[in-house]
Motif scaffolding. Structure first.
Motif, short mmCIF file in Angstrom:
data_model
loop_
_atom_site.label_atom_id
_atom_site.label_comp_id
_atom_site.label_asym_id
_atom_site.label_seq_id
_atom_site.Cartn_x
_atom_site.Cartn_y
_atom_site.Cartn_z
N LYS A 27 0.84 23.34 -13.38
CA LYS A 27 1.91 22.35 -13.37
C LYS A 27 1.88 21.58 -14.67
O LYS A 27 0.85 21.52 -15.35
N GLU A 29 3.76 17.89 -16.33
CA GLU A 29 4.66 16.76 -16.17
C GLU A 29 5.36 16.48 -17.49
O GLU A 29 4.79 16.70 -18.57
N THR A 46 7.92 16.86 -12.59
CA THR A 46 6.86 17.86 -12.62
C THR A 46 7.47 19.26 -12.56
O THR A 46 8.34 19.52 -11.73
N TRP A 48 6.44 23.22 -11.93
CA TRP A 48 5.38 24.02 -11.32
C TRP A 48 5.59 25.50 -11.63
O TRP A 48 6.73 25.96 -11.74
N SER A 72 7.82 12.74 -0.85
CA SER A 72 6.74 11.76 -0.77
C SER A 72 5.72 12.21 0.26
O SER A 72 6.07 12.81 1.27
N TYR A 80 2.70 8.69 -2.15
CA TYR A 80 2.82 9.30 -3.47
C TYR A 80 4.10 10.12 -3.52
O TYR A 80 4.35 10.94 -2.64
N THR A 81 4.90 9.88 -4.54
CA THR A 81 6.19 10.56 -4.69
C THR A 81 6.15 11.50 -5.88
O THR A 81 5.65 11.14 -6.95
N GLU A 82 6.70 12.70 -5.69
CA GLU A 82 6.76 13.68 -6.76
C GLU A 82 8.21 14.13 -6.91
O GLU A 82 8.90 14.39 -5.93
N ARG A 84 9.99 17.18 -8.25
CA ARG A 84 9.68 18.55 -8.62
C ARG A 84 10.93 19.21 -9.21
O ARG A 84 11.89 19.50 -8.51
#
Length: 136
Positions: A27, A29, A46, A48, A72, A80-82, A84
């Motif tokens: 991954k 960012e 992010t 991947w 999240s 925690y929030t991502e 993608r």
């Protein structure tokens, strides 16, 4: 849910990779700054898997359009929030000099003409004794 963000690529963080039970993963960012003239925002997304390779073809300062999903997760009573990114491409009209307009300022698509509705009938006209066609 797919969301889009248009902005200038300002930073690419180092690639992170590892091994899981399902196989190798990677991954990376990256940070995009929105094109809002008054209050530009910086957003970290992010990439991947194979999207990491797609990200390497862009340089800082390129105007990108990133399509992403937000998710999240809770861990030890913290969230925690991502964001993608699943599609990363140059913004339309980006020739290196002219910035593209943000998605929020684009003109809305034309809507089809509204369907014509039958003329309204008065409430009492529907219950006149002459029009009572009940079988009993």
């Amino acid at each position: 849910m797919a969301l889009e963000l248009v902005g200038k690529l300002i930073k690419v963080l180092p690639e992170v990779s590892g091994q899981s039970q399902k196989g190798p993963w990677s991954k990376q960012e990256f940070v995009i700054e929105t094109l809002d003239a008054s209050y530009p925002k910086k957003v970290c997304l992010t990439a991947w898997g194979d999207k990491v390779a797609d990200l390497k073809q862009y340089a800082s300062g390129d105007t990108l359009k990133a399509t992403f999903s937000a998710e999240s997760r809770e861990y030890n009573d913290r969230w925690y929030t991502e964001l993608r990114a699943f599609r990363i491409e140059l913004a339309e009209g980006d020739a290196g000099s002219a910035p593209a307009r943000p998605a929020a300022t684009q003109q809305p698509q034309s809507r089809p003409a509204p369907q014509s509705q039958p003329a309204a009938m008065s409430f009492n006209a529907a219950f006149d004794e002459e029009s009572n066609d009940l079988p009993f």
